[in-house]
Design a protein around this motif. Sequence first.
Motif, PDB file in Angstrom:
ATOM      1  N   GLY A 186       0.806  -1.205   0.000  1.00 18.69           N
ATOM      2  CA  GLY A 186       0.000   0.000   0.000  1.00 18.69           C
ATOM      3  C   GLY A 186       0.849   1.268   0.000  1.00 18.69           C
ATOM      4  N   ASN A 187       0.284   2.362   0.492  1.00 14.92           N
ATOM      5  CA  ASN A 187       0.928   3.667   0.520  1.00 14.92           C
ATOM      6  C   ASN A 187       1.285   4.115   1.933  1.00 14.92           C
ATOM      7  OD1 ASN A 187       0.649   3.972  -2.296  1.00 14.92           O
ATOM      8  ND2 ASN A 187      -1.464   4.723  -2.043  1.00 14.92           N
ATOM      9  N   SER A 188       1.330   3.163   2.843  1.00 10.61           N
ATOM     10  CA  SER A 188       1.551   3.547   4.243  1.00 10.61           C
ATOM     11  C   SER A 188       2.916   4.197   4.465  1.00 10.61           C
ATOM     12  CB  SER A 188       1.418   2.321   5.151  1.00 10.61           C
ATOM     13  OG  SER A 188       0.125   1.772   5.063  1.00 10.61           O
ATOM     14  N   ALA A 189       3.897   3.853   3.630  1.00 15.07           N
ATOM     15  CA  ALA A 189       5.241   4.398   3.822  1.00 15.07           C
ATOM     16  C   ALA A 189       5.640   5.359   2.711  1.00 15.07           C
ATOM     17  CB  ALA A 189       6.260   3.273   3.935  1.00 15.07           C
ATOM     18  N   ARG A 190       4.743   5.758   1.846  1.00 13.46           N
ATOM     19  CA  ARG A 190       5.059   6.717   0.772  1.00 13.46           C
ATOM     20  C   ARG A 190       4.821   8.130   1.301  1.00 13.46           C
ATOM     21  NH1 ARG A 190       2.243   5.035  -4.727  1.00 13.46           N
ATOM     22  NH2 ARG A 190       3.531   6.819  -5.371  1.00 13.46           N
ATOM     23  N   VAL A 191       5.947   8.893   1.401  1.00 13.79           N
ATOM     24  CA  VAL A 191       5.929  10.197   2.070  1.00 13.79           C
ATOM     25  C   VAL A 191       6.059  11.307   1.043  1.00 13.79           C
ATOM     26  CG1 VAL A 191       7.108  11.652   3.751  1.00 13.79           C
ATOM     27  CG2 VAL A 191       6.956   9.192   4.137  1.00 13.79           C
ATOM     28  N   VAL A 192       5.368  12.391   1.279  1.00 10.07           N
ATOM     29  CA  VAL A 192       5.527  13.623   0.486  1.00 10.07           C
ATOM     30  C   VAL A 192       5.789  14.768   1.466  1.00 10.07           C
ATOM     31  CG1 VAL A 192       4.068  12.855  -1.422  1.00 10.07           C
ATOM     32  CG2 VAL A 192       3.023  14.027   0.510  1.00 10.07           C
ATOM     33  N   TYR A 193       6.568  15.798   0.990  1.00  8.43           N
ATOM     34  CA  TYR A 193       7.000  16.912   1.827  1.00  8.43           C
ATOM     35  C   TYR A 193       6.281  18.184   1.415  1.00  8.43           C
ATOM     36  CZ  TYR A 193      10.842  13.689   2.814  1.00  8.43           C
ATOM     37  OH  TYR A 193      11.585  12.607   3.166  1.00  8.43           O
ATOM     38  N   SER A 194       6.053  19.010   2.394  1.00 12.59           N
ATOM     39  CA  SER A 194       5.441  20.331   2.152  1.00 12.59           C
ATOM     40  C   SER A 194       6.009  21.305   3.181  1.00 12.59           C
ATOM     41  CB  SER A 194       3.911  20.249   2.253  1.00 12.59           C
ATOM     42  OG  SER A 194       3.532  19.846   3.565  1.00 12.59           O
ATOM     43  N   ILE A 195       5.918  22.599   2.874  1.00  9.80           N
ATOM     44  CA  ILE A 195       6.441  23.637   3.771  1.00  9.80           C
ATOM     45  C   ILE A 195       5.270  24.310   4.474  1.00  9.80           C
ATOM     46  CG2 ILE A 195       6.567  25.293   1.843  1.00  9.80           C
ATOM     47  CD1 ILE A 195       9.006  26.523   3.310  1.00  9.80           C
ATOM     48  N   LEU A 196       5.281  24.282   5.774  1.00 10.87           N
ATOM     49  CA  LEU A 196       4.209  24.895   6.547  1.00 10.87           C
ATOM     50  C   LEU A 196       4.540  26.330   6.934  1.00 10.87           C
ATOM     51  CD1 LEU A 196       3.276  21.945   8.965  1.00 10.87           C
ATOM     52  CD2 LEU A 196       2.317  22.504   6.714  1.00 10.87           C
ATOM     53  N   GLN A 197       5.853  26.622   7.125  1.00 10.85           N
ATOM     54  CA  GLN A 197       6.272  27.978   7.513  1.00 10.85           C
ATOM     55  C   GLN A 197       7.570  28.302   6.783  1.00 10.85           C
ATOM     56  OE1 GLN A 197       6.363  28.855  11.759  1.00 10.85           O
ATOM     57  NE2 GLN A 197       8.229  30.109  11.474  1.00 10.85           N
ATOM     58  N   GLY A 198       7.638  29.482   6.191  1.00 12.73           N
ATOM     59  CA  GLY A 198       8.834  29.903   5.472  1.00 12.73           C
ATOM     60  C   GLY A 198       8.548  30.464   4.103  1.00 12.73           C
ATOM     61  N   GLN A 199       7.258  30.432   3.674  1.00 13.80           N
ATOM     62  CA  GLN A 199       6.914  31.087   2.426  1.00 13.80           C
ATOM     63  C   GLN A 199       6.895  32.604   2.644  1.00 13.80           C
ATOM     64  OE1 GLN A 199       4.913  28.843   3.898  1.00 13.80           O
ATOM     65  NE2 GLN A 199       4.427  27.141   2.530  1.00 13.80           N
ATOM     66  N   PRO A 200       7.137  33.363   1.656  1.00 12.65           N
ATOM     67  CA  PRO A 200       7.429  32.968   0.256  1.00 12.65           C
ATOM     68  C   PRO A 200       8.925  32.898  -0.027  1.00 12.65           C
ATOM     69  CG  PRO A 200       7.006  35.307   0.322  1.00 12.65           C
ATOM     70  CD  PRO A 200       6.921  34.821   1.751  1.00 12.65           C
ATOM     71  N   TYR A 201       9.735  32.823   1.042  1.00 13.13           N
ATOM     72  CA  TYR A 201      11.183  32.909   0.839  1.00 13.13           C
ATOM     73  C   TYR A 201      11.781  31.582   0.378  1.00 13.13           C
ATOM     74  CZ  TYR A 201      10.271  36.984   3.751  1.00 13.13           C
ATOM     75  OH  TYR A 201       9.765  38.149   4.246  1.00 13.13           O
ATOM     76  N   PHE A 202      11.165  30.448   0.811  1.00  8.73           N
ATOM     77  CA  PHE A 202      11.746  29.145   0.510  1.00  8.73           C
ATOM     78  C   PHE A 202      10.642  28.200   0.055  1.00  8.73           C
ATOM     79  CE2 PHE A 202      14.385  31.141   3.702  1.00  8.73           C
ATOM     80  CZ  PHE A 202      15.662  31.006   3.171  1.00  8.73           C
ATOM     81  N   SER A 203      11.041  27.132  -0.645  1.00  6.79           N
ATOM     82  CA  SER A 203      10.127  26.082  -1.090  1.00  6.79           C
ATOM     83  C   SER A 203      10.813  24.746  -0.877  1.00  6.79           C
ATOM     84  CB  SER A 203       9.765  26.256  -2.571  1.00  6.79           C
ATOM     85  OG  SER A 203      10.935  26.138  -3.390  1.00  6.79           O
ATOM     86  N   VAL A 204      10.024  23.632  -0.940  1.00  8.59           N
ATOM     87  CA  VAL A 204      10.554  22.288  -0.755  1.00  8.59           C
ATOM     88  C   VAL A 204       9.982  21.393  -1.829  1.00  8.59           C
ATOM     89  CG1 VAL A 204       8.726  21.641   0.872  1.00  8.59           C
ATOM     90  CG2 VAL A 204      10.931  20.422   0.902  1.00  8.59           C
ATOM     91  N   GLU A 205      10.838  20.550  -2.391  1.00 10.50           N
ATOM     92  CA  GLU A 205      10.373  19.589  -3.385  1.00 10.50           C
ATOM     93  C   GLU A 205       9.610  18.466  -2.671  1.00 10.50           C
ATOM     94  OE1 GLU A 205      13.579  18.204  -5.718  1.00 10.50           O
ATOM     95  OE2 GLU A 205      13.913  20.134  -6.730  1.00 10.50           O
ATOM     96  N   PRO A 206       8.369  18.125  -3.122  1.00  5.30           N
ATOM     97  CA  PRO A 206       7.524  17.160  -2.390  1.00  5.30           C
ATOM     98  C   PRO A 206       8.135  15.774  -2.267  1.00  5.30           C
ATOM     99  CG  PRO A 206       6.223  18.408  -3.979  1.00  5.30           C
ATOM    100  CD  PRO A 206       7.648  18.721  -4.283  1.00  5.30           C
TER     101      PRO A 206
END
Length: 804
Positions: A186-206
Motif C-alpha cells: 500500500g501507501n503507508s510508507a510513501r511520504v511527500v513533503y510540504s512547507i508549513l512555515q517559510g513562504q514565500p522565501y523558501f520552497s521544498v520539493e515534495p
Amino acid sequence: MKLGKVEFCHFLQLIALVLCFSGMSQAELSRSSSKPYFQSGRPRTKRSWVWNQFFVLEEYMGSDPLYVGKLHSDVDKGDGSIKYILSGEGASSIFIIDENTGDIHATKRLDREEQAYYTLRAQALDRLTNKPVEPESEFVIKIQDINDNEPKFLDGPYTAGIPEMSPVGTSVVQVTATDADDPTYGNSARVVYSILQGQPYFSVEPKTGVIKTALPNMDREAKDQYLLVIQAKDMVGQNGGLSGTTSVTVTLTDVNDNPPRFPRRSYQYNVPESLPVASVVARIKAADADIGANAEMEYKIVDGDGLGIFKISVDKDTQEGIITIQKCLAAERKEAFRVFCESQDADLDFEAKTSYTLRIEAANKDADPRFLSLGPFSDTTTVKIIVEDVDEPPVFSSPLYPMEVSEATQVGNIIGTVAAHDPDSSNSPVRYSIDRNTDLERYFNIDANSGVITTAKSLDRETNAVHNITVLAMESQNPSQVGRGYVTIAILDINDNAPEFAMDYETTVCENAQPGQVIQKISAVDRDEPSNGHQFYFSLTTDATNNHNFSLKDNKDNTASILTRRNGFRRQEQSVYYLPIFIMDSGSPSLSSTNTLTIRVCDCDADGIAQTCNAEAYVLPAGLSTGALIAILACVLTLLVLILLIVTMRRRKKEPLIFDEERDIRENIVRYDDEGGGEEDTEAFDMAALRNLNVIRDTKTRRDVTPEIQFLSRPTFKSIPDNVIFREFIWERLKEADVDPCAPPYDSLQTYAFEGNGSVAESLSSLESISSNSDQNYDYLSDWGPRFKRLADMYGTGQETLYS
C-alpha cells in the motif's frame, strides 16, 4: 459521512478481517505435497497437509483471540483420533491451536514493525499412540501492515546557511523523513513533503525534501535568519495519512554588497603644536553594513597639504582610520640621527603653519565584482587639522653636533659651540647647561650664554674614546621649558703610551741547551692606536748586549726571538737569568720601554720538556726535602708547647688540694663538734655570730670583697658576755680567711661557735632530766616494748616504772 483518522483506520481493519476470513475458508482447497510417511511396522500411502499461507492483521484490538487459520490432515476422519500440536516462533505464547480441530488463534496484539512474520511447525499425532501420522511441516504466519506509524525526521532539527543575494532555486538543504510502515504494501510508507512555515522565501520539493530559495535578493542586512517548518505526510499526502514535522534554521551569510560610506563629508580636529611624533591626531571611520572580511577597510591620504606631516593607518579591531603625526624615516638618514629622530618632540609648528587639510579615501580591501554595479566601493572625506599655539621649549639648530678634540688639549680649550633659540614669537633668551647624567666625570663645561663647550679636565683617549653628552637649553622667562641637544665628542689619539710585553712570559732554558736555540718568542702591545697601525722595534739594552748567555733577534713583524749563545747551563751555578729587552714604537715622537724577561734554568728530558726548575734540590741534604724539614720543625714546636703546658700544670698542683680539717670552712662543710643550737644551727653563716662578739678588732680586708661589702661586714655592736676561748678561736679563723687568697667567698663561712638560744625543744640532756621542772610526761615509753625499757626507767615518773 466524513470519517476521522481513527475511524478510517478501524474501517480498514474490518475490511482486512473480512478478506482474511474469506481466504481462510478456501484454505483446504490447496494441498502441499510431502514425502511418503511410513509408520513403524507397516507401509502407508502418501498423505497430505491441507493449508495455505496465513495472514494476520496487525494491531488487532478485539477482546477475543484472533482467528488465524485452520490446519487439517486428510488422515483426520473427524472421529477425534488425530491430535494437532504446534511449535516454533510464538507457539503457545502468541499462537495456540485447537488439538482437535486444528484451528489457530492469536492471543496477543501483533506489531509488524516489531516482527513481520513468524515461522511455525505443525505436527499431527495419533491420539492413542501419540505417534505422528504426518511428517512435521513448516508454515508462515505473515503480519499484514496497517498505517499506524507517522513519518519521522531522525536528523532534525536542521541548520543551514546560504549567501545573501542568492538567486532563486539555490539549494539550501535536504530533509529526510522515515516511515516504519511496510513500504511494499500500500501507501503507508510513501511520504511527500510540504512547507508549513517559510513562504514565500523558501520552497521544498515534495518527493525529495530538497529546500530551495524562492525569492531573489534576500538581504542579510535586512534579515539574516529564517525559521522554516517542513511537514512529511504518508499515504502520498492523501486524507487519513499520518504526518510529522521538523524545523530548519536558515542563516544568510554575508557578501560584500555594501560599499563603505563616511557619515560626514568633513571633519575638523584641534591639536597642540607640542604633540610628540607618532601621537594620534584623529580617528575616523567609514560605515559598512557588511561584516568580517567584507568590512575590512583601507585608508589613504589622497590629497592635501599635510602629506609629509601626517599618515593614516587602520585599526584592525575597529576598522577605524587612525591619523598620526608621521615619524621621520630613520632608514633614510645616518645612524647618528636615529636617536634624535625617534625622540624629537614634534613636527608641528604653529609659527610655521596653523592648519592642514587632508583628503582621505576609504575602500574595501576585497570588492565583489558581482555587486560593482551598486556603486563605487570607496568613499572620501575631508579632514582639517588646526594647530594650536603652545609655549615650546628651545630648539637647537642641529639635531646632533659632532666634535673632535685631541687628548693632549689643555684644560679650558674650546671644543665647539651649540646654538638654540626659542621658537615662540616671544623669542625668549636661552641659557645652556650640560646634563651631568651624561658627563658624570665633569670633563666638559659650557658657557651658559654663548653655548661654547670647553674642556674641564684632562682627557685620555685610552680611558674613553667618545663622549656623548646632552646639552640643555632653558628659556630665561620660563625655566620649565627645556630643550635638549646632543653632542658627540671624539677624542683624537696621540702617542702617549710606551709599548710593553704582551703578557707575562714564563721562559725556561734546558741545562743541555745548544747555542742558537730559540727559547722564547715575544711580542708587544701599545694602548695607543696610530692611524697606520703599530710597528715595534726590539733589541737588548746596552748592558745586556755583550752577555754570553742569550741574544735577541727582531723578526720585523712586531715580534722578537730569544736565542741561547752557549751550552751547558747549570742550576747549581745560576738558576735564574734576567734579560732586559728594549722595545720602541714608531710614533712621533716615538716612545720606548725596557722590559725584563725572566729565564729559569730547568732539568729537561730527552725531548727538551722541562721536568724541574728548583735549584734547592742540589743544596739540601740527600733524602730531605723542604716539606720534610717543615714537618720536623712543626713537630719540635708541638713538643715545646706540650712541655710548657705540663710545667704550668705542675706548678699549679703544688698548692694543697685538701685543707686542714680545722681550716676547711667551705659552704658544703658542716661540723657537729658541739651539742648544737636547735633551729639556729641550720643557718648558713650566721652573721649575728660574728657581730655579737665583745671586742671588735681591726683586721686586714679581704682582697676578694668589694669595699661596700667590707663596710657592711664590720658594723659596730654592743659587747655581750661570751666565752673567751670560742671568741678568740673565731677571730683567728676570720683573720686567716681574710688574708688567704684561696679562701672561698666571704658569705660561705659557717660557724657554730655557740649553741644559740630560742630553741623550742630546749636541752634534752639527761644530766638534768630528773631534776628538771619540765612537765613533759615520758610514761608512754614503757608502752613501746622492751627496747625502750631503759629510757622509760630514766625518764619515767611512776614507781612501777623505776623498779620494774
